[in-house]
Design a protein around this motif. Structure first.
Motif, PDB file in Angstrom:
ATOM      1  N   PHE A 203       5.727  -9.240  -5.209  1.00  0.00           N
ATOM      2  CA  PHE A 203       6.118  -8.036  -4.486  1.00  0.00           C
ATOM      3  C   PHE A 203       6.761  -8.513  -3.191  1.00  0.00           C
ATOM      4  O   PHE A 203       6.208  -9.385  -2.502  1.00  0.00           O
ATOM      5  CB  PHE A 203       4.906  -7.151  -4.186  1.00  0.00           C
ATOM      6  N   ILE A 204       7.902  -7.963  -2.838  1.00  0.00           N
ATOM      7  CA  ILE A 204       8.641  -8.441  -1.673  1.00  0.00           C
ATOM      8  C   ILE A 204       8.357  -7.553  -0.474  1.00  0.00           C
ATOM      9  O   ILE A 204       8.705  -6.376  -0.454  1.00  0.00           O
ATOM     10  CB  ILE A 204      10.157  -8.477  -1.961  1.00  0.00           C
ATOM     11  N   ASN A 205       7.688  -8.137   0.521  1.00  0.00           N
ATOM     12  CA  ASN A 205       7.480  -7.448   1.794  1.00  0.00           C
ATOM     13  C   ASN A 205       8.716  -7.589   2.665  1.00  0.00           C
ATOM     14  O   ASN A 205       9.140  -6.654   3.331  1.00  0.00           O
ATOM     15  CB  ASN A 205       6.288  -8.029   2.553  1.00  0.00           C
ATOM     16  N   LYS A 206       9.268  -8.791   2.688  1.00  0.00           N
ATOM     17  CA  LYS A 206      10.446  -9.074   3.511  1.00  0.00           C
ATOM     18  C   LYS A 206      11.227 -10.170   2.802  1.00  0.00           C
ATOM     19  O   LYS A 206      10.648 -11.152   2.350  1.00  0.00           O
ATOM     20  CB  LYS A 206      10.024  -9.541   4.901  1.00  0.00           C
TER      21      LYS A 206
ATOM     22  N   GLU B  34       0.832  -1.208   0.000  1.00  0.00           N
ATOM     23  CA  GLU B  34       0.000   0.000   0.000  1.00  0.00           C
ATOM     24  C   GLU B  34       0.866   1.257   0.000  1.00  0.00           C
ATOM     25  O   GLU B  34       0.601   2.195  -0.750  1.00  0.00           O
ATOM     26  CB  GLU B  34      -0.928   0.005   1.219  1.00  0.00           C
ATOM     27  N   ARG B  35       1.911   1.274   0.845  1.00  0.00           N
ATOM     28  CA  ARG B  35       2.821   2.431   0.876  1.00  0.00           C
ATOM     29  C   ARG B  35       3.520   2.614  -0.464  1.00  0.00           C
ATOM     30  O   ARG B  35       3.686   3.732  -0.942  1.00  0.00           O
ATOM     31  CB  ARG B  35       3.850   2.281   1.994  1.00  0.00           C
ATOM     32  N   PHE B  36       3.928   1.501  -1.067  1.00  0.00           N
ATOM     33  CA  PHE B  36       4.581   1.567  -2.374  1.00  0.00           C
ATOM     34  C   PHE B  36       3.639   2.192  -3.403  1.00  0.00           C
ATOM     35  O   PHE B  36       4.018   3.102  -4.130  1.00  0.00           O
ATOM     36  CB  PHE B  36       4.997   0.161  -2.824  1.00  0.00           C
ATOM     37  N   VAL B  37       2.402   1.722  -3.455  1.00  0.00           N
ATOM     38  CA  VAL B  37       1.428   2.236  -4.418  1.00  0.00           C
ATOM     39  C   VAL B  37       1.153   3.716  -4.154  1.00  0.00           C
ATOM     40  O   VAL B  37       1.138   4.529  -5.077  1.00  0.00           O
ATOM     41  CB  VAL B  37       0.131   1.401  -4.402  1.00  0.00           C
TER      42      VAL B  37
ATOM     43  N   GLY C 183      10.094  -4.045  -0.822  1.00  0.00           N
ATOM     44  CA  GLY C 183       9.511  -2.898  -1.501  1.00  0.00           C
ATOM     45  C   GLY C 183       9.684  -2.912  -3.007  1.00  0.00           C
ATOM     46  O   GLY C 183       9.432  -1.907  -3.661  1.00  0.00           O
ATOM     47  N   ASN C 184      10.129  -4.042  -3.555  1.00  0.00           N
ATOM     48  CA  ASN C 184      10.329  -4.149  -4.997  1.00  0.00           C
ATOM     49  C   ASN C 184       9.572  -5.354  -5.560  1.00  0.00           C
ATOM     50  O   ASN C 184       9.189  -6.262  -4.832  1.00  0.00           O
ATOM     51  CB  ASN C 184      11.818  -4.290  -5.322  1.00  0.00           C
ATOM     52  N   PHE C 185       9.413  -5.323  -6.867  1.00  0.00           N
ATOM     53  CA  PHE C 185       8.769  -6.416  -7.590  1.00  0.00           C
ATOM     54  C   PHE C 185       9.824  -7.284  -8.253  1.00  0.00           C
ATOM     55  O   PHE C 185      10.914  -6.803  -8.581  1.00  0.00           O
ATOM     56  CB  PHE C 185       7.852  -5.861  -8.689  1.00  0.00           C
ATOM     57  N   ALA C 186       9.482  -8.549  -8.495  1.00  0.00           N
ATOM     58  CA  ALA C 186      10.381  -9.447  -9.219  1.00  0.00           C
ATOM     59  C   ALA C 186       9.568 -10.532  -9.914  1.00  0.00           C
ATOM     60  O   ALA C 186       8.554 -11.000  -9.392  1.00  0.00           O
ATOM     61  CB  ALA C 186      11.383 -10.084  -8.272  1.00  0.00           C
ATOM     62  N   THR C 187      10.043 -10.912 -11.086  1.00  0.00           N
ATOM     63  CA  THR C 187       9.492 -12.034 -11.831  1.00  0.00           C
ATOM     64  C   THR C 187      10.482 -12.403 -12.923  1.00  0.00           C
ATOM     65  O   THR C 187      11.479 -11.699 -13.111  1.00  0.00           O
ATOM     66  CB  THR C 187       8.109 -11.702 -12.432  1.00  0.00           C
TER      67      THR C 187
END
Length: 189
Positions: free
Chosen positions: A50-53, A6-9, A76-80
């Motif tokens: 999305f990586i929370n931790k 949510e903070r990221f968005v 706080g980043n995305f990965a795929t």
């Protein structure tokens, strides 16, 4: 678990609470172990994470079985495995958590539905792609002509958390140097 997303968005611009709820409702929580494989080589990628931790690593293996790390993503980043995710062809790489991780995942169908229906999410996706492209280009162009010491100095400047949280073997494979060379350079810095 959704608060970091949510903070990221929210950090990406004006977006209503209603739209944030729509976005976060498309994600499912996933807890992983250290070194858990999220995507096998030759498997079609169905999820964007999305990586929370924790940390996700994208890597390939050479014919002799040596890992070659291509990308790391932290909180706080995305990965795929983006090429497979986009074209739905078998992945030419692995996706792995290198730490015990708390992730949020979104299916390809839901991801593209958000991109097509929410301009705010489409903007976030564009920013993710642009950032990934810039980091990859800096790494590729920065490493051309760099010796091992210059590569480590580049990493310290642009991606210092890799040296703090990732094994020497994985960092060395990312830099294209041997683990012993990396250890020797780190001891001199």
């Amino acid at each position: 678990m959704y608060s970091i997303l949510e903070r990221f968005v929210r950090s990406k611009g004006e977006i209503s609470s209603e739209k944030i709820e729509i976005i976060t409702s498309c994600f499912q929580p996933v807890n992983t172990k250290r070194n858990e494989i999220l995507l096998q080589y030759d498997e079609v990628c169905k999820w964007y994470y999305f990586i929370n931790k924790g940390c996700i690593r994208l890597f390939t293996t050479t014919k002799d079985g040596t890992d070659s790390s291509r990308y790391f993503a932290f909180e706080g980043n995305f990965a795929t495995a983006l090429p497979s995710f986009i074209d739905q062809k078998p992945a030419q790489e692995y996706l792995q958590t290198i730490e015990k991780s708390e992730l949020l995942r979104i299916s390809r169908k839901d991801f593209y539905h958000l991109v097509e229906t929410l301009p705010e999410f489409a903007k976030i996706y564009t920013e993710i792609l642009e950032l990934g492209f810039i980091i990859a280009q800096k790494r590729i162009y920065g490493f051309q002509g760099f010796d091992a010491l210059e590569r480590v100095k580049w990493l310290i400047e642009y991606q210092p958390q890799l040296l703090l949280r990732v094994s020497n073997r994985m960092v060395a494979s990312y830099l294209g140097i041997s683990p012993s060379t990396l250890s020797r350079i780190k001891s001199k810095l």
